[in-house]
Design an enzyme around this catalytic site. Structure first.
Site, mmCIF file in Angstrom:
data_model
loop_
_atom_site.group_PDB
_atom_site.id
_atom_site.type_symbol
_atom_site.label_atom_id
_atom_site.label_comp_id
_atom_site.label_asym_id
_atom_site.label_seq_id
_atom_site.Cartn_x
_atom_site.Cartn_y
_atom_site.Cartn_z
ATOM 1 N N HIS A 164 0.834 -1.207 0.000
ATOM 2 C CA HIS A 164 0.000 0.000 0.000
ATOM 3 C C HIS A 164 0.869 1.259 0.000
ATOM 4 C CE1 HIS A 164 -3.991 -1.536 0.190
ATOM 5 N NE2 HIS A 164 -3.874 -2.107 1.382
ATOM 6 N N CYS A 238 0.515 1.838 -5.833
ATOM 7 C CA CYS A 238 -0.402 2.711 -6.568
ATOM 8 C C CYS A 238 0.186 4.116 -6.724
ATOM 9 C CB CYS A 238 -1.750 2.811 -5.854
ATOM 10 S SG CYS A 238 -2.636 1.248 -5.758
ATOM 11 N N ARG A 247 0.130 2.514 -11.631
ATOM 12 C CA ARG A 247 1.100 1.806 -10.809
ATOM 13 C C ARG A 247 2.493 2.416 -10.966
ATOM 14 N NH1 ARG A 247 -3.001 0.584 -9.317
ATOM 15 N NH2 ARG A 247 -3.943 -1.475 -8.986
#
Length: 260
Positions: A164, A238, A247
């Site tokens: 993340h 991300c 990405r």
């Protein structure tokens, strides 16, 4: 002559009703605002705190298990060298570069547990690595997830990871700060593998799966990636921040392996 002002009760009722409506609407807006604020605080602060604390506990548990003082089930190792996604492993030397001619088998992992530790000195990051890239099972715990089907640490091919960038520990929050020659270490029960950052792909689509192939190369951004086999590391997250539209990809190459 004194005039007496006549007050119509219907007018008073309408004004009172208007005030109640305005007051009720204001209270509703304040309530909605407070709820939204609490949701933001939970998402941006509490999930980070909870995930980071859990990830730190898992790192300590792995270290204790590897040192012989913890629960062995938390110290699962990477798949064996004969698994379908495996080719060969580099030589076990702390100063030599990978040697394709040697290999060693490792115990099969318990996929419900983290089995490695990722350390990125430049980012002051040290987090557990677990199998899979599911949100609830891996990433939302603050872990970094290993893409199934890609290689394991130190093996020929591509060891590909995801994490993340925002919320839930956000281990890859500052992944864009990595530059060529920065080091990335991956520790397992048997060895520590050191990779050197080699290339950065600032942005590609979420469907650009070629970036995690054995020979990683972008099909969306031609010219980014590699053409020959090697010992690669791929880190993905991300981008831009607080979105999942694109990405960010960082590639590295294995430069050394040191037995524990």
């Amino acid at each position: 002559m004194v005039r007496v002002r006549v007050v119509r009760h219907s007018g008073l009722r309408r004004r009172a009703l208007g005030r109640r409506v305005l007051w009720g609407g204001g209270e509703a807006l304040v309530t909605v605002g407070v709820v939204l604020l609490l949701l933001v605080v939970h998402q941006m602060w509490w999930t980070n705190r909870e995930a980071r604390e859990g990830a730190e506990r898992e790192v300590r548990a792995l270290e204790r298990a590897w040192d012989g003082g913890g629960d062995a089930r938390t110290a699962a190792e990477a798949p064996t060298a004969s698994s379908p996604t495996t080719t060969s492993t580099p030589a076990t030397s702390s100063t030599r570069t990978p040697d394709r001619s040697s290999g060693a088998a490792a115990p099969a992992p318990d996929w419900s547990q983290a089995y490695a530790i990722l350390t990125i000195p430049r980012l002051h990051l040290r987090v557990p690595v677990a199998e899979g890239v599911s949100r609830n099972g891996v990433l939302n715990k603050g872990y970094v997830g290993h893409y199934p089907g890609t290689q394991q640490p130190g093996q020929a091919g591509n060891f590909a990871l995801a994490g993340h960038r925002n919320t839930h520990g956000e281990p890859f929050r500052y992944l864009d700060r990595l530059a060529p020659r920065d080091t990335v270490r991956v520790e397992t029960r048997s060895a520590t593998y050191t990779y050197a950052v080699d290339k950065v792909l600032p942005q590609t689509t979420a469907r650009d799966g070629s970036v995690i192939r054995a020979v990683p190369r972008s099909t969306v951004r031609p010219g980014h990636g590699y053409r020959t086999p090697g010992y690669y590391l791929t880190l993905t997250t991300c981008t831009p921040e607080y979105t999942s539209k694109y990405r960010l990809v960082v590639w590295g190459k294995l430069v050394s392996m040191r037995p524990r």
